[in-house]
Design a protein around this motif. Sequence first.
Motif, PDB file in Angstrom:
ATOM      1  N   UNK A  16      -7.702  -6.198  -3.573  1.00 19.97           N
ATOM      2  CA  UNK A  16      -8.632  -4.458  -4.125  1.00 19.97           C
ATOM      3  C   UNK A  16      -8.134  -4.083  -2.981  1.00 19.97           C
ATOM      4  N   UNK A  17      -8.299  -2.789  -3.296  1.00 18.10           N
ATOM      5  CA  UNK A  17      -8.617  -1.777  -2.337  1.00 18.10           C
ATOM      6  C   UNK A  17      -7.336  -1.482  -1.244  1.00 18.10           C
ATOM      7  N   UNK A  18      -5.749  -2.191  -1.361  1.00 17.53           N
ATOM      8  CA  UNK A  18      -4.739  -1.722  -0.349  1.00 17.53           C
ATOM      9  C   UNK A  18      -4.054  -0.834  -1.285  1.00 17.53           C
ATOM     10  N   UNK A  19      -3.429  -0.145  -1.058  1.00 17.03           N
ATOM     11  CA  UNK A  19      -2.426   1.701  -1.670  1.00 17.03           C
ATOM     12  C   UNK A  19      -1.416   1.131  -2.117  1.00 17.03           C
TER      13      UNK A  19
ATOM     14  N   UNK B 231       1.696  -2.383   2.786  1.00 14.20           N
ATOM     15  CA  UNK B 231       1.302  -2.926   3.852  1.00 14.20           C
ATOM     16  C   UNK B 231       2.282  -4.549   4.011  1.00 14.20           C
ATOM     17  N   UNK B 232       2.999  -4.231   5.331  1.00 13.95           N
ATOM     18  CA  UNK B 232       3.118  -5.887   5.352  1.00 13.95           C
ATOM     19  C   UNK B 232       2.831  -7.125   5.352  1.00 13.95           C
ATOM     20  N   UNK B 233       2.920  -8.087   4.708  1.00 13.25           N
ATOM     21  CA  UNK B 233       2.451  -8.934   4.451  1.00 13.25           C
ATOM     22  C   UNK B 233       2.806 -10.912   5.643  1.00 13.25           C
ATOM     23  N   UNK B 234       2.459 -11.520   6.538  1.00 10.29           N
ATOM     24  CA  UNK B 234       2.681 -12.924   6.911  1.00 10.29           C
ATOM     25  C   UNK B 234       2.645 -13.400   6.103  1.00 10.29           C
TER      26      UNK B 234
ATOM     27  N   UNK C 121       2.728  -7.586  -5.795  1.00 11.94           N
ATOM     28  CA  UNK C 121       1.789  -8.160  -7.055  1.00 11.94           C
ATOM     29  C   UNK C 121       2.498  -7.938  -8.613  1.00 11.94           C
ATOM     30  N   UNK C 122       3.004  -9.433  -9.331  1.00  9.66           N
ATOM     31  CA  UNK C 122       4.014  -8.805 -10.329  1.00  9.66           C
ATOM     32  C   UNK C 122       2.051  -9.433 -11.492  1.00  9.66           C
TER      33      UNK C 122
END
Length: 132
Positions: free
Chosen positions: A26-29, A13-16, A1-2
């Motif tokens: 929000x809340x993601x490590x 976390x890996x995103x698709x 995230x910029x």
Amino acid sequence: MVLKEPLIAFFDRLFLRDQPEHFEVGGLPVAFTLMVMNHAVTSRRWPVVGSADIPEELRFSPKFCKQDELSGILSIYHEIPELAPLYERYASPGECIGLETAAVWEPEHVEDRLRDHFRGLPNKWVEQLKIT
């Protein structure tokens, strides 16, 4: 995230690729936050895949540690708007524990670091920048 230029937060976390344009982060490590060269995004090497509001926990300016190459003196580098856009002060070795080393990363080095992070491997660029 910029975040605020030149900061980019990288989630643990890996995103698709086919994820919706707007998603909740929000809340993601956060794995790490780095200063990254603008051309990582402006050259489209890293395409924009969506948009989301910056979570409150990422709206701060993280501290970075610097070490003078000649003297070895340590300092903390961060933004304190009421003092100066970029603020630097002397630091003790203990204050630098757990902080990223101040550096502006090239996109390919960040990509190496992300690969190593998700494989659970040490990263050569992190090791090279390590405060001694």
